[in-house]
Every structure is written in structure tokens, then in C-alpha cells.
Design an enzyme around this catalytic site. Sequence first.
Site, PDB file in Angstrom:
ATOM      1  CB  THR A  12      -0.929   0.040   1.240  1.00 38.39           C
ATOM      2  OG1 THR A  12      -1.785   1.178   1.152  1.00 38.39           O
ATOM      3  CG2 THR A  12      -0.146   0.133   2.533  1.00 38.39           C
ATOM      4  CG  ASP A  73      -8.836  -4.286  -3.758  1.00 40.21           C
ATOM      5  OD1 ASP A  73      -8.336  -3.156  -3.643  1.00 40.21           O
ATOM      6  OD2 ASP A  73      -9.534  -4.622  -4.727  1.00 40.21           O
TER       7      ASP A  73
HETATM    8  P1  IMP Z   1      -9.539   0.644  -0.672  1.00 39.64           P
HETATM    9  O1  IMP Z   1      -9.463  -0.772  -1.156  1.00 39.64           O
HETATM   10  O2  IMP Z   1      -9.242   0.789   0.786  1.00 39.64           O
HETATM   11  O3  IMP Z   1      -8.789   1.590  -1.537  1.00 39.64           O
HETATM   12  O4  IMP Z   1     -11.046   1.087  -0.740  1.00 39.64           O
HETATM   13  C1  IMP Z   1     -11.802   1.049  -1.923  1.00 39.64           C
HETATM   14  C2  IMP Z   1     -12.994   1.949  -1.785  1.00 39.64           C
HETATM   15  O5  IMP Z   1     -13.824   1.521  -0.697  1.00 39.64           O
HETATM   16  C3  IMP Z   1     -12.702   3.423  -1.520  1.00 39.64           C
HETATM   17  O6  IMP Z   1     -13.648   4.186  -2.234  1.00 39.64           O
HETATM   18  C4  IMP Z   1     -12.914   3.578  -0.050  1.00 39.64           C
HETATM   19  O7  IMP Z   1     -13.324   4.879   0.262  1.00 39.64           O
HETATM   20  C5  IMP Z   1     -14.025   2.578   0.206  1.00 39.64           C
HETATM   21  N1  IMP Z   1     -13.892   2.049   1.553  1.00 39.64           N
HETATM   22  C6  IMP Z   1     -13.003   1.111   1.963  1.00 39.64           C
HETATM   23  N2  IMP Z   1     -13.138   0.889   3.276  1.00 39.64           N
HETATM   24  C7  IMP Z   1     -14.140   1.714   3.697  1.00 39.64           C
HETATM   25  C8  IMP Z   1     -14.717   1.941   4.963  1.00 39.64           C
HETATM   26  O8  IMP Z   1     -14.347   1.378   5.993  1.00 39.64           O
HETATM   27  N3  IMP Z   1     -15.698   2.865   4.998  1.00 39.64           N
HETATM   28  C9  IMP Z   1     -16.142   3.530   3.912  1.00 39.64           C
HETATM   29  N4  IMP Z   1     -15.619   3.359   2.712  1.00 39.64           N
HETATM   30  C10 IMP Z   1     -14.620   2.454   2.605  1.00 39.64           C
END
Ligand code: IMP
Length: 196
Positions: A12, A73
Site C-alpha cells: 500500500t 482490497d
Molecule cells: P480501498 O481498497 O481501501 O482503496 O477502498 C476502496 C474503496 O472503498 C474506496 O472508495 C474507499 O473509500 C471505500 N472504503 C473502503 N473501506 C471503507 C470503509 O471502511 N468505509 C467507507 N468506505 C470504505
Amino acid sequence: MMTQPRTLVFATQNPHKAREIAQILGPEYRILTLSDIGCIEEIEESAASLEGNALLKARYVKERYGHDCFSEDTGLEVEALGGAPGVHTARYAGESKDPEANMALLLSNLAGVNHRRARFRTVIACLIGEREVLIEGVCWGHIASEKRGTGGFGYDPVFIPDGYEQTFAELGEAVKNQISHRALATEKFRRWLQHL
Ligand code: IMP
């Protein structure tokens, strides 16, 4: 006798996520991020599933840098939308990855829909030694009729987890960190590491 902490690379660029996971895993592990190992290129996330993308990132690091590593992810899966936005959660309303636009699109796609059941799903891909495993954490709930609350990030103002009436953004970090998809997946990951 003190043993050396075990080094794992977390695929990350997000130091906040790395700190959070390092706290859960404890002092037995030293967590490095991509920038710590000099990997500054953007790793493609072109797979059609959360599992695929998590594996892409972890395999990229393992193959090019040779470190034991893991990646994460997360997606929001809404039943009435056939599991969307799913793997497209971050870019639901476009490449700018704007949470406000994403939530606005989600609410408009659910306008007039009563069945609002949804879940957040986190997949952690772990490549440790010769082992390759996928670990999942799921948090079920439903999509609110409008945004509420100021805490958290992403879709937190529109997600109400099961057992609560407030959104993640209203509940705040302390509650969220007990029940969230990411917390559950990370705790499973910690237990898996201990049995290696
Ligand atoms: P990532 O895999 O953490 O990059 O998340 C992918 C998408 O999911 C992004 O749009 C994040 O904002 C959303 N997301 C991931 N975890 C959360 C959470 O705990 N709360 C709200 N949105 C989340």
C-alpha cells in the site's frame, strides 16, 4: 530471549493503513510500505474481483522485490445493484475517486429502492514464504436514505452496520474498529500469522 520482529511488506502507499495494521499485528512484526522498499510505481489494479486485485498487488511485490508481503482490497457490495459497486467502489463515479460523488451516485441509484442490504468486504492476499492465501472480512448492513455523520471516510456516512441505527460516520472509530470488515480481516490475518 527477544526475537527479531518479522518483516512484512504491506503493498500500500497509504501510511495510515499501514499504521493501523501494524498496531493490530503488534511488535512481533515490522510492517514496511511500498515507499519503504522503494516501490513508487503505481501497481495496476485491473482484475475483475477484489481477490484478483489483492493478489495482483501482492504478487507484484513478491516477484519484483522478493519480500514476504500482503495486500488489501475493499469493496462495497449492494444487493439491489447486483453487488455493485464492488470492485469499482473507489471509482464508482469516476477516476477522481471522489467520495461525495460516489455517495451521490449510490444514493441516486437506490432512489425508491426499499431493499438496501449491503456489505463491505475486505480481502487480504498474503504471500508468505511459499504460501499464498486469501483472507476475508465482511461487515453486513444497509445503505441509509441520506448521508449522516462526519467521522470516518469513503462511504461511511451512508453505511449503517447491522445491530446499529447510526452510520459508520456517526458511530466513530472506536465502534467501527470493533466491527468493520477491515478489522475482522486483519484479526483473522493476525491469527493466521501466529500459526505459521
Ligand atoms: P480501498 O481498497 O481501501 O482503496 O477502498 C476502496 C474503496 O472503498 C474506496 O472508495 C474507499 O473509500 C471505500 N472504503 C473502503 N473501506 C471503507 C470503509 O471502511 N468505509 C467507507 N468506505 C470504505
